[in-house]
Design a protein around this motif. Structure first.
Motif, PDB file in Angstrom:
ATOM      1  N   ARG A  55       0.825  -1.216   0.000  1.00 18.98           N
ATOM      2  CA  ARG A  55       0.000   0.000   0.000  1.00 18.98           C
ATOM      3  C   ARG A  55       0.857   1.263   0.000  1.00 18.98           C
ATOM      4  O   ARG A  55       0.552   2.230  -0.707  1.00 18.98           O
ATOM      5  N   ARG A  56       1.937   1.273   0.793  1.00 23.18           N
ATOM      6  CA  ARG A  56       2.818   2.445   0.822  1.00 23.18           C
ATOM      7  C   ARG A  56       3.474   2.684  -0.534  1.00 23.18           C
ATOM      8  O   ARG A  56       3.567   3.826  -0.988  1.00 23.18           O
ATOM      9  N   ARG A  57       3.926   1.618  -1.183  1.00 22.47           N
ATOM     10  CA  ARG A  57       4.547   1.768  -2.510  1.00 22.47           C
ATOM     11  C   ARG A  57       3.543   2.323  -3.515  1.00 22.47           C
ATOM     12  O   ARG A  57       3.884   3.204  -4.315  1.00 22.47           O
ATOM     13  N   LEU A  58       2.317   1.796  -3.492  1.00 21.35           N
ATOM     14  CA  LEU A  58       1.306   2.277  -4.439  1.00 21.35           C
ATOM     15  C   LEU A  58       0.938   3.732  -4.169  1.00 21.35           C
ATOM     16  O   LEU A  58       0.821   4.528  -5.110  1.00 21.35           O
ATOM     17  N   ARG A  59       0.745   4.096  -2.907  1.00 16.74           N
ATOM     18  CA  ARG A  59       0.420   5.490  -2.577  1.00 16.74           C
ATOM     19  C   ARG A  59       1.498   6.455  -3.067  1.00 16.74           C
ATOM     20  O   ARG A  59       1.204   7.501  -3.630  1.00 16.74           O
ATOM     21  N   GLU A  60       2.750   6.074  -2.851  1.00 20.96           N
ATOM     22  CA  GLU A  60       3.854   6.947  -3.262  1.00 20.96           C
ATOM     23  C   GLU A  60       3.954   7.026  -4.786  1.00 20.96           C
ATOM     24  O   GLU A  60       4.224   8.094  -5.337  1.00 20.96           O
ATOM     25  N   ALA A  61       3.732   5.929  -5.474  1.00 19.36           N
ATOM     26  CA  ALA A  61       3.765   5.945  -6.938  1.00 19.36           C
ATOM     27  C   ALA A  61       2.641   6.811  -7.496  1.00 19.36           C
ATOM     28  O   ALA A  61       2.839   7.542  -8.477  1.00 19.36           O
ATOM     29  N   ILE A  62       1.475   6.774  -6.875  1.00 15.19           N
ATOM     30  CA  ILE A  62       0.372   7.630  -7.309  1.00 15.19           C
ATOM     31  C   ILE A  62       0.722   9.091  -7.063  1.00 15.19           C
ATOM     32  O   ILE A  62       0.547   9.949  -7.917  1.00 15.19           O
ATOM     33  N   ARG A  63       1.253   9.367  -5.883  1.00 16.80           N
ATOM     34  CA  ARG A  63       1.571  10.752  -5.521  1.00 16.80           C
ATOM     35  C   ARG A  63       2.637  11.346  -6.441  1.00 16.80           C
ATOM     36  O   ARG A  63       2.509  12.493  -6.882  1.00 16.80           O
ATOM     37  N   THR A  64       3.673  10.580  -6.755  1.00 18.20           N
ATOM     38  CA  THR A  64       4.801  11.125  -7.498  1.00 18.20           C
ATOM     39  C   THR A  64       4.613  11.120  -9.012  1.00 18.20           C
ATOM     40  O   THR A  64       5.167  11.977  -9.684  1.00 18.20           O
ATOM     41  N   ALA A  65       3.858  10.166  -9.554  1.00 19.20           N
ATOM     42  CA  ALA A  65       3.827  10.052 -11.010  1.00 19.20           C
ATOM     43  C   ALA A  65       2.435   9.990 -11.624  1.00 19.20           C
ATOM     44  O   ALA A  65       2.203  10.592 -12.660  1.00 19.20           O
ATOM     45  N   ALA A  66       1.545   9.275 -11.022  1.00 19.21           N
ATOM     46  CA  ALA A  66       0.296   8.938 -11.710  1.00 19.21           C
ATOM     47  C   ALA A  66      -0.850   9.908 -11.459  1.00 19.21           C
ATOM     48  O   ALA A  66      -1.829   9.883 -12.196  1.00 19.21           O
ATOM     49  N   SER A  67      -0.759  10.756 -10.454  1.00 21.68           N
ATOM     50  CA  SER A  67      -1.903  11.621 -10.131  1.00 21.68           C
ATOM     51  C   SER A  67      -2.250  12.573 -11.269  1.00 21.68           C
ATOM     52  O   SER A  67      -3.400  12.959 -11.430  1.00 21.68           O
ATOM     53  N   GLY A  68      -1.287  12.938 -12.087  1.00 20.86           N
ATOM     54  CA  GLY A  68      -1.557  13.814 -13.225  1.00 20.86           C
ATOM     55  C   GLY A  68      -2.385  13.164 -14.313  1.00 20.86           C
ATOM     56  O   GLY A  68      -2.977  13.847 -15.137  1.00 20.86           O
ATOM     57  N   PHE A  69      -2.430  11.835 -14.345  1.00 20.18           N
ATOM     58  CA  PHE A  69      -3.185  11.117 -15.365  1.00 20.18           C
ATOM     59  C   PHE A  69      -4.601  10.772 -14.922  1.00 20.18           C
ATOM     60  O   PHE A  69      -5.381  10.258 -15.713  1.00 20.18           O
ATOM     61  N   MET A  70      -4.923  11.048 -13.668  1.00 15.11           N
ATOM     62  CA  MET A  70      -6.252  10.711 -13.150  1.00 15.11           C
ATOM     63  C   MET A  70      -7.253  11.776 -13.582  1.00 15.11           C
ATOM     64  O   MET A  70      -6.942  12.953 -13.624  1.00 15.11           O
ATOM     65  N   ARG A  71      -8.464  11.342 -13.903  1.00 19.93           N
ATOM     66  CA  ARG A  71      -9.514  12.239 -14.382  1.00 19.93           C
ATOM     67  C   ARG A  71     -10.411  12.685 -13.226  1.00 19.93           C
ATOM     68  O   ARG A  71     -10.702  11.905 -12.322  1.00 19.93           O
ATOM     69  N   ASP A  72     -10.876  13.924 -13.281  1.00 17.67           N
ATOM     70  CA  ASP A  72     -11.821  14.424 -12.281  1.00 17.67           C
ATOM     71  C   ASP A  72     -13.141  13.668 -12.403  1.00 17.67           C
ATOM     72  O   ASP A  72     -13.572  13.300 -13.494  1.00 17.67           O
ATOM     73  N   GLY A  73     -13.797  13.438 -11.268  1.00 20.35           N
ATOM     74  CA  GLY A  73     -15.090  12.770 -11.251  1.00 20.35           C
ATOM     75  C   GLY A  73     -15.021  11.265 -11.405  1.00 20.35           C
ATOM     76  O   GLY A  73     -16.030  10.631 -11.707  1.00 20.35           O
ATOM     77  N   VAL A  74     -13.847  10.684 -11.188  1.00 19.31           N
ATOM     78  CA  VAL A  74     -13.685   9.235 -11.360  1.00 19.31           C
ATOM     79  C   VAL A  74     -13.110   8.651 -10.079  1.00 19.31           C
ATOM     80  O   VAL A  74     -12.220   9.228  -9.464  1.00 19.31           O
ATOM     81  N   ASP A  75     -13.649   7.503  -9.667  1.00 17.86           N
ATOM     82  CA  ASP A  75     -13.102   6.735  -8.552  1.00 17.86           C
ATOM     83  C   ASP A  75     -12.256   5.606  -9.121  1.00 17.86           C
ATOM     84  O   ASP A  75     -12.659   4.933 -10.074  1.00 17.86           O
ATOM     85  N   TYR A  76     -11.083   5.398  -8.528  1.00 19.96           N
ATOM     86  CA  TYR A  76     -10.175   4.341  -8.946  1.00 19.96           C
ATOM     87  C   TYR A  76      -9.938   3.404  -7.767  1.00 19.96           C
ATOM     88  O   TYR A  76      -9.618   3.860  -6.674  1.00 19.96           O
ATOM     89  N   VAL A  77     -10.096   2.103  -7.994  1.00 19.56           N
ATOM     90  CA  VAL A  77      -9.737   1.103  -6.995  1.00 19.56           C
ATOM     91  C   VAL A  77      -8.621   0.266  -7.588  1.00 19.56           C
ATOM     92  O   VAL A  77      -8.777  -0.327  -8.657  1.00 19.56           O
ATOM     93  N   ILE A  78      -7.482   0.242  -6.894  1.00 19.26           N
ATOM     94  CA  ILE A  78      -6.333  -0.529  -7.345  1.00 19.26           C
ATOM     95  C   ILE A  78      -6.278  -1.810  -6.524  1.00 19.26           C
ATOM     96  O   ILE A  78      -6.181  -1.760  -5.302  1.00 19.26           O
ATOM     97  N   VAL A  79      -6.362  -2.938  -7.209  1.00 25.09           N
ATOM     98  CA  VAL A  79      -6.274  -4.240  -6.557  1.00 25.09           C
ATOM     99  C   VAL A  79      -4.884  -4.794  -6.869  1.00 25.09           C
ATOM    100  O   VAL A  79      -4.583  -5.128  -8.010  1.00 25.09           O
ATOM    101  N   ALA A  80      -4.044  -4.849  -5.837  1.00 22.48           N
ATOM    102  CA  ALA A  80      -2.631  -5.180  -6.024  1.00 22.48           C
ATOM    103  C   ALA A  80      -2.393  -6.678  -6.084  1.00 22.48           C
ATOM    104  O   ALA A  80      -3.118  -7.460  -5.469  1.00 22.48           O
TER     105      ALA A  80
END
Length: 128
Positions: free
Chosen positions: A60-85
């Protein structure tokens, strides 16, 4: 991830499960289009069969950090994302994890519709 950008209720996770599914080698992403223009929200799921609490929390920590540092710019407004690791998240290089998350989020197009993915029936399930 800010607190307001997280999924916390079971009903929110289940709504994303009915949405579109984007498969990847280290995880899959389930999405749900809310229809408003509020910031995107993320939920993380790591099942017990992956490992004990220490392993699950590290994933969970690795995924949170990867989202924070790289992927948050690709996320769309008004959308929920569930990541199943999957367990492979632990062994993959962090740069590859960031790239894969960015690719998955970038491939999702909310305008394409909220069509659920087809779930395969198991071989021993009788047809009704």
């Amino acid at each position: 991830m800010p607190t307001n950008g997280r999924l916390t209720k079971r009903s929110e996770f289940l709504a994303a499960r009915r949405g579109r599914r984007l498969n990847g080698p280290y995880f899959f992403v389930e999405t749900h289009v809310r229809g408003d223009q509020s910031p995107p929200r993320v939920g993380l799921t790591v099942t017990k069969k992956i490992g004990n609490a220490v392993v699950r929390n590290r994933i969970r920590r690795r995924l949170r950090e990867a989202i924070r540092t790289a992927a948050s710019g690709f996320m769309r407004d008004g959308v929920d994302y569930v990541i199943v690791a999957r367990r492979d998240v632990l062994e993959v290089d962090f740069a590859d994890l960031q790239r894969e998350l960015s690719r998955r989020f970038g491939r999702f197009d909310p305008a394409a519709g909220q069509t659920p993915t087809k779930r395969l029936k198991s071989a021993n399930t009788p047809e009704v």
